[in-house]
Enzyme design. Structure first.
Site, mmCIF file in Angstrom:
data_model
loop_
_atom_site.group_PDB
_atom_site.id
_atom_site.type_symbol
_atom_site.label_atom_id
_atom_site.label_comp_id
_atom_site.label_asym_id
_atom_site.label_seq_id
_atom_site.Cartn_x
_atom_site.Cartn_y
_atom_site.Cartn_z
ATOM 1 N N ASP A 24 8.700 -7.124 -2.099
ATOM 2 C CA ASP A 24 7.460 -7.627 -1.204
ATOM 3 C C ASP A 24 6.861 -8.424 -1.936
ATOM 4 O OD1 ASP A 24 6.585 -6.164 -3.390
ATOM 5 O OD2 ASP A 24 4.671 -5.596 -1.888
ATOM 6 N N SER A 26 5.777 -11.940 -2.774
ATOM 7 C CA SER A 26 5.666 -13.140 -2.179
ATOM 8 C C SER A 26 6.564 -14.496 -2.662
ATOM 9 C CB SER A 26 4.191 -13.912 -2.248
ATOM 10 O OG SER A 26 3.965 -13.649 -3.805
ATOM 11 N N ARG A 33 11.334 -16.059 -9.698
ATOM 12 C CA ARG A 33 12.964 -14.732 -9.788
ATOM 13 C C ARG A 33 13.858 -15.344 -9.220
ATOM 14 N NH1 ARG A 33 8.784 -12.287 -10.967
ATOM 15 N NH2 ARG A 33 7.642 -10.162 -10.317
ATOM 16 N N LYS A 97 3.383 -4.763 2.817
ATOM 17 C CA LYS A 97 3.050 -5.214 1.581
ATOM 18 C C LYS A 97 2.066 -6.227 2.542
ATOM 19 C CE LYS A 97 2.129 -9.659 -1.576
ATOM 20 N NZ LYS A 97 1.237 -9.009 -2.844
ATOM 21 N N GLU A 178 -2.190 0.811 -4.731
ATOM 22 C CA GLU A 178 -1.831 0.120 -5.502
ATOM 23 C C GLU A 178 -2.797 -0.350 -6.576
ATOM 24 O OE1 GLU A 178 1.361 -2.619 -5.979
ATOM 25 O OE2 GLU A 178 1.614 -2.465 -7.693
ATOM 26 N N LYS A 220 0.238 4.536 -5.949
ATOM 27 C CA LYS A 220 1.533 3.968 -6.820
ATOM 28 C C LYS A 220 0.265 2.808 -8.012
ATOM 29 C CE LYS A 220 3.966 -0.280 -6.733
ATOM 30 N NZ LYS A 220 5.189 -1.006 -5.706
ATOM 31 N N SER A 262 6.687 -0.750 -12.175
ATOM 32 C CA SER A 262 7.415 -0.672 -13.709
ATOM 33 C C SER A 262 6.015 -2.317 -14.259
ATOM 34 C CB SER A 262 8.109 -1.196 -13.250
ATOM 35 O OG SER A 262 8.556 -2.347 -12.886
ATOM 36 N N GLY A 263 5.451 -2.831 -13.807
ATOM 37 C CA GLY A 263 4.961 -4.328 -14.339
ATOM 38 C C GLY A 263 5.110 -4.658 -15.518
ATOM 39 N N GLY A 292 10.032 -2.818 -9.117
ATOM 40 C CA GLY A 292 9.997 -4.275 -8.395
ATOM 41 C C GLY A 292 11.051 -4.620 -10.100
ATOM 42 N N ARG A 293 10.305 -5.366 -10.402
ATOM 43 C CA ARG A 293 11.667 -6.112 -11.718
ATOM 44 C C ARG A 293 12.007 -4.937 -12.518
ATOM 45 N NH1 ARG A 293 6.035 -8.612 -13.757
ATOM 46 N NH2 ARG A 293 4.853 -6.397 -12.869
#
Ligand code: 13P
Length: 338
Positions: A24, A26, A33, A97, A178, A220, A262-263, A292-293
């Site tokens: 998700d 943005s 990325r 999201k 989250e 989350k 995962s942060g 995500g990452r």
């Protein structure tokens, strides 16, 4: 609010060996990325990349749901199948999201408040028509060594999370709540545990006050880890023990699942930590992932924007999904990385 609908969606997302793929990002985040592989962030490149993720063979065994961004929920495969339909046909639940990002909290330097409550009900009604069955909202809590987070910032974010969760449930959409304590900074693991504890306590106080049905939501959270700039990094075991001590103290047993972010942890670290946490179980709730990452970084690197690499990129997504699926029951082993 229909309790049965909410509960059946939460159960499907965290079914055995399953977690969430957070896709998700943005547009500013996905641009970052893509910058790592020098790929321009055009609408078509974003669509192509998400199609690669969502068509990867086998992921439906480990991915119970995918969090989408507004643009992605409106996009389709090359053959014209809307992504939400494609995912649903594979038994993967589409979600969305819905926050509008963390903005500076006025008069509280370096602290953030997440915006997006205005018009949320109307947006959710549209998202539901487009196929979304759950919705995510991210609150961001910063730590520095001196004076933040303030209790005001924690309370404001907790209240906004609870308001969003209540609006979701009113429309039979499962809220993924989250509250993320950032890994940025030099704080130690003890500090992260104290702040995570305060935040979770306040979040559940507000969820309760807002009449949110705990059985119809997912949490989350961050894991309890030292800041990335902390000189004292910690063992996998210590991180697992601190995280579980904090969660068992502050997350009610009625919550049907915990799905970690995962942060900024590496893909391997995020899997190892999840595995070590689950080895300490059983717990009142399934403990899974919403990465995500940690799911996508190796996929983007393998793809590198080249069509020829698509099969290997999809294999990479399957591999990381499977390893995290195994970590949900403590059955991962680092030798499986080979
Ligand atoms: P990370 O796993 O990269 O932290 O992303 C999860 C997420 O959805 C952040 O909101």
């Amino acid at each position: 609010m229909t309790k049965d609908i909410l509960m059946s969606v939460t159960k499907a997302i965290v079914a055995k060996q399953k977690g969430l793929l957070a896709a998700d990002e943005s547009n500013p985040t996905i641009k970052k990325r893509f910058d790592s592989i020098k790929l321009e962030s055009t609408e078509e490149n974003r669509r192509r990349y998400r199609e690669i993720l969502f068509t990867a063979e086998g992921i439906e065994h480990y991915i119970g749901g995918v969090i989408l961004f507004d643009e992605t929920l409106r996009q389709s495969t090359q053959d014209g199948i809307p992504f939400a339909d494609l995912l649903s046909s594979r038994g993967i639940i589409p979600g969305i999201k819905v926050d509008k990002g963390a903005k500076p909290l006025a008069l509280f330097p370096d602290e953030k408040i997440t915006e997006g409550l205005d018009g949320l009900r109307e947006r959710l009604i549209e998202y539901k028509q487009l196929g979304a069955r759950f919705a995510k909202w991210r609150a961001v809590i910063n730590i520095n060594e001196h004076d933040i987070p303030t209790s005001f910032c924690i309370r404001e974010n907790a209240q906004v999370l609870a308001r969003y969760a209540a609006i979701c449930q009113e429309l039979d959409i499962v809220p993924i709540v989250e509250p993320e304590i950032l890994m940025d900074g030099a704080h130690d693991i003890e500090c992260c545990e104290v702040v995570t504890s305060m935040v979770l306590e306040m979040v559940f106080t507000e969820l309760d006050a807002h009449r949110v049905l705990l059985e119809g939501m997912l949490l989350k959270p961050n894991m309890v880890v030292p800041g990335m700039k902390c000189a004292r990094q910690e063992s996998v075991q210590r991180i697992a023990e601190s995280t579980i001590r904090c969660l068992t103290r502050y997350v009610p047993a009625a919550v049907p699942g915990i799905v970690f972010l995962s942060g900024g942890q590496s893909a391997e670290d995020a899997t190892q930590h999840l595995n070590a946490i689950n080895k300490l179980g059983p717990f009142p709730w399934p403990v899974s992932f919403s990465y995500g990452r940690a799911l996508q970084a190796p996929v983007i690197a393998t793809w590198n924007g080249q069509e020829i690499n698509v099969p290997n990129a999809q294999k990479m997504l399957l591999k990381r999904s499977k390893l995290n699926g195994l970590a949900c029951s403590g059955k991962y082993d680092p030798t499986m990385e080979a």
